[in-house]
Design an enzyme around this catalytic site. Sequence first.
Site, PDB file in Angstrom:
ATOM      1  N   ALA A 122       6.928  -0.918  -6.818  1.00 19.64           N
ATOM      2  CA  ALA A 122       8.163  -0.937  -6.037  1.00 19.64           C
ATOM      3  C   ALA A 122       7.818  -1.453  -4.641  1.00 19.64           C
ATOM      4  O   ALA A 122       6.678  -1.303  -4.188  1.00 19.64           O
ATOM      5  CB  ALA A 122       8.747   0.470  -5.948  1.00 19.64           C
ATOM      6  N   GLY A 134       5.422   0.684 -10.083  1.00 17.82           N
ATOM      7  CA  GLY A 134       6.572   0.133 -10.814  1.00 17.82           C
ATOM      8  C   GLY A 134       6.199  -1.052 -11.689  1.00 17.82           C
ATOM      9  O   GLY A 134       6.880  -1.326 -12.687  1.00 17.82           O
ATOM     10  N   GLU A 163       4.943   0.503 -14.762  1.00 19.07           N
ATOM     11  CA  GLU A 163       6.109   1.108 -15.442  1.00 19.07           C
ATOM     12  C   GLU A 163       6.977   0.035 -16.101  1.00 19.07           C
ATOM     13  O   GLU A 163       7.520   0.246 -17.185  1.00 19.07           O
ATOM     14  CB  GLU A 163       6.916   1.926 -14.423  1.00 19.07           C
ATOM     15  CG  GLU A 163       6.161   3.185 -13.988  1.00 19.07           C
ATOM     16  CD  GLU A 163       6.735   3.832 -12.739  1.00 19.07           C
ATOM     17  OE1 GLU A 163       6.954   3.108 -11.737  1.00 19.07           O
ATOM     18  OE2 GLU A 163       6.978   5.049 -12.755  1.00 19.07           O
ATOM     19  N   GLU A 207       0.889   5.808  -6.898  1.00 19.21           N
ATOM     20  CA  GLU A 207       1.885   6.438  -6.023  1.00 19.21           C
ATOM     21  C   GLU A 207       1.334   7.650  -5.274  1.00 19.21           C
ATOM     22  O   GLU A 207       1.724   7.921  -4.136  1.00 19.21           O
ATOM     23  CB  GLU A 207       3.121   6.871  -6.841  1.00 19.21           C
ATOM     24  CG  GLU A 207       3.988   5.725  -7.338  1.00 19.21           C
ATOM     25  CD  GLU A 207       3.578   5.178  -8.702  1.00 19.21           C
ATOM     26  OE1 GLU A 207       2.436   5.459  -9.147  1.00 19.21           O
ATOM     27  OE2 GLU A 207       4.379   4.463  -9.313  1.00 19.21           O
TER      28      GLU A 207
HETATM   29  N1  COA Z   1       5.317  -3.463  -1.790  1.00 24.00           N
HETATM   30  C1  COA Z   1       5.511  -4.341  -0.800  1.00 24.00           C
HETATM   31  N2  COA Z   1       4.608  -5.266  -0.458  1.00 24.00           N
HETATM   32  C2  COA Z   1       3.476  -5.311  -1.168  1.00 24.00           C
HETATM   33  C3  COA Z   1       3.203  -4.423  -2.222  1.00 24.00           C
HETATM   34  C4  COA Z   1       4.193  -3.475  -2.537  1.00 24.00           C
HETATM   35  N3  COA Z   1       4.063  -2.608  -3.557  1.00 24.00           N
HETATM   36  N4  COA Z   1       1.989  -4.707  -2.719  1.00 24.00           N
HETATM   37  C5  COA Z   1       1.507  -5.745  -2.011  1.00 24.00           C
HETATM   38  N5  COA Z   1       2.401  -6.106  -1.057  1.00 24.00           N
HETATM   39  C6  COA Z   1       2.299  -7.190  -0.093  1.00 24.00           C
HETATM   40  C7  COA Z   1       1.325  -6.848   1.030  1.00 24.00           C
HETATM   41  O1  COA Z   1       1.954  -6.072   2.019  1.00 24.00           O
HETATM   42  C8  COA Z   1       0.963  -8.239   1.513  1.00 24.00           C
HETATM   43  O2  COA Z   1       2.029  -8.734   2.301  1.00 24.00           O
HETATM   44  P1  COA Z   1       1.719  -9.484   3.712  1.00 24.00           P
HETATM   45  O3  COA Z   1       0.877 -10.671   3.324  1.00 24.00           O
HETATM   46  O4  COA Z   1       3.065  -9.872   4.214  1.00 24.00           O
HETATM   47  O5  COA Z   1       0.979  -8.488   4.542  1.00 24.00           O
HETATM   48  C9  COA Z   1       0.931  -9.068   0.234  1.00 24.00           C
HETATM   49  O6  COA Z   1       1.728  -8.336  -0.720  1.00 24.00           O
HETATM   50  C10 COA Z   1      -0.444  -9.220  -0.355  1.00 24.00           C
HETATM   51  O7  COA Z   1      -1.002  -7.939  -0.539  1.00 24.00           O
HETATM   52  P2  COA Z   1      -2.450  -7.516   0.016  1.00 24.00           P
HETATM   53  O8  COA Z   1      -2.471  -6.023   0.132  1.00 24.00           O
HETATM   54  O9  COA Z   1      -2.778  -8.312   1.237  1.00 24.00           O
HETATM   55  O10 COA Z   1      -3.368  -8.018  -1.185  1.00 24.00           O
HETATM   56  P3  COA Z   1      -4.806  -7.452  -1.593  1.00 24.00           P
HETATM   57  O11 COA Z   1      -5.343  -8.396  -2.608  1.00 24.00           O
HETATM   58  O12 COA Z   1      -5.635  -7.177  -0.390  1.00 24.00           O
HETATM   59  O13 COA Z   1      -4.530  -6.029  -2.296  1.00 24.00           O
HETATM   60  C11 COA Z   1      -3.372  -4.536  -3.801  1.00 24.00           C
HETATM   61  C12 COA Z   1      -3.837  -5.980  -3.514  1.00 24.00           C
HETATM   62  C13 COA Z   1      -2.496  -4.574  -5.056  1.00 24.00           C
HETATM   63  C14 COA Z   1      -4.599  -3.632  -4.067  1.00 24.00           C
HETATM   64  C15 COA Z   1      -2.592  -4.009  -2.590  1.00 24.00           C
HETATM   65  O14 COA Z   1      -1.599  -4.950  -2.246  1.00 24.00           O
HETATM   66  C16 COA Z   1      -1.887  -2.694  -2.837  1.00 24.00           C
HETATM   67  O15 COA Z   1      -2.509  -1.648  -2.865  1.00 24.00           O
HETATM   68  N6  COA Z   1      -0.550  -2.730  -3.015  1.00 24.00           N
HETATM   69  C17 COA Z   1       0.252  -1.546  -3.207  1.00 24.00           C
HETATM   70  C18 COA Z   1       0.105  -1.005  -4.597  1.00 24.00           C
HETATM   71  C19 COA Z   1       0.916   0.267  -4.750  1.00 24.00           C
HETATM   72  O16 COA Z   1       0.653   1.265  -4.129  1.00 24.00           O
HETATM   73  N7  COA Z   1       1.926   0.213  -5.624  1.00 24.00           N
HETATM   74  C20 COA Z   1       2.776   1.324  -5.894  1.00 24.00           C
HETATM   75  C21 COA Z   1       4.005   1.229  -5.075  1.00 24.00           C
HETATM   76  S1  COA Z   1       5.112   2.558  -5.431  1.00 24.00           S
END
Ligand code: COA
Length: 259
Positions: free
Chosen positions: A65, A110, A113, A133
Amino acid sequence: MSNTVILTQSDGVAVLTLNRPDKLNALNAELLEQLESMLYSVQTDRSIRVVVITGSGPKAFAAGADIAELNAQDAYSGRLFAERGQRVFNLIERLGKPVIAAVNGFALGGGCELAMACHIRFASDNARFGQPEINLGIIPGYGGTQRLPRLVGSAKALELILSGDLVLATDALTMGLVNRVYPAAELLTATMTFATSLATKAPLALTACLEAVQLADDTSMLEGLHGEANLFGRICGTHDFKEGTQAFVEKRQATFTGS
Ligand code: COA
């Protein structure tokens, strides 16, 4: 409005591509709305027999999400937020046509999911799965606490949900979370080959298979068997059933029309 989901179609297969690659295809309200509307349109389009869902870009299926939108929720709106995602994912699960997730990278929160709401999951070897989460101080809200234990058992599901740890595609395969793993460059072709083959099968029987197997999650064994017999009877009344059995007797390829 941007195109956060792209719909393409060939040989009876619709491909829905989540299209926010710069945000790792995070599921914001606009994307969920477009996904829902496209799902309704493929559901009613008789020329589409199978649906594939995948993510754009090389890194992610969907990283969950949208955390910026999530951050704005309170106790009241949070419940509606979860129910919104659940409605779209329930629509996938009950679409009446096979839906295959081609998981081409991160499938987190999400995103995991969403993949679990699909009927079948194929993954690239660089895919990662998880319900992180807990690391945001919250719980899965788009069906993860219900679908993950049904797929992998409650012990493994709790290990993932409580730790927030990510697992490799090969581990997801071992635990039954995904059906198959392919080298990243082959994922979409392999998924399309499988989807196109499903698209040649009798559509009403495919729908009945989905309904019958869903009963295994939704009801008791006796109710499920009762439902299976009803569906079996219903399909015995179709033209495609006659065509399939007649074609076998005549040693020819069956042509199914969905009637
Ligand atoms: N919601 C909103 N934006 C997200 C996102 C999410 N769930 N996951 C990634 N992004 C965005 C980042 O903020 C970043 O945006 P920016 O370039 O404008 O700063 C872009 O996507 C790239 O992500 P980044 O974190 O820089 O990539 P990474 O390769 O370093 O890390 C992940 C990848 C997947 C490990 C990391 O993005 C992450 O932990 N995301 C969240 C995962 C999560 O907790 N999901 C559950 C949500 S309920």
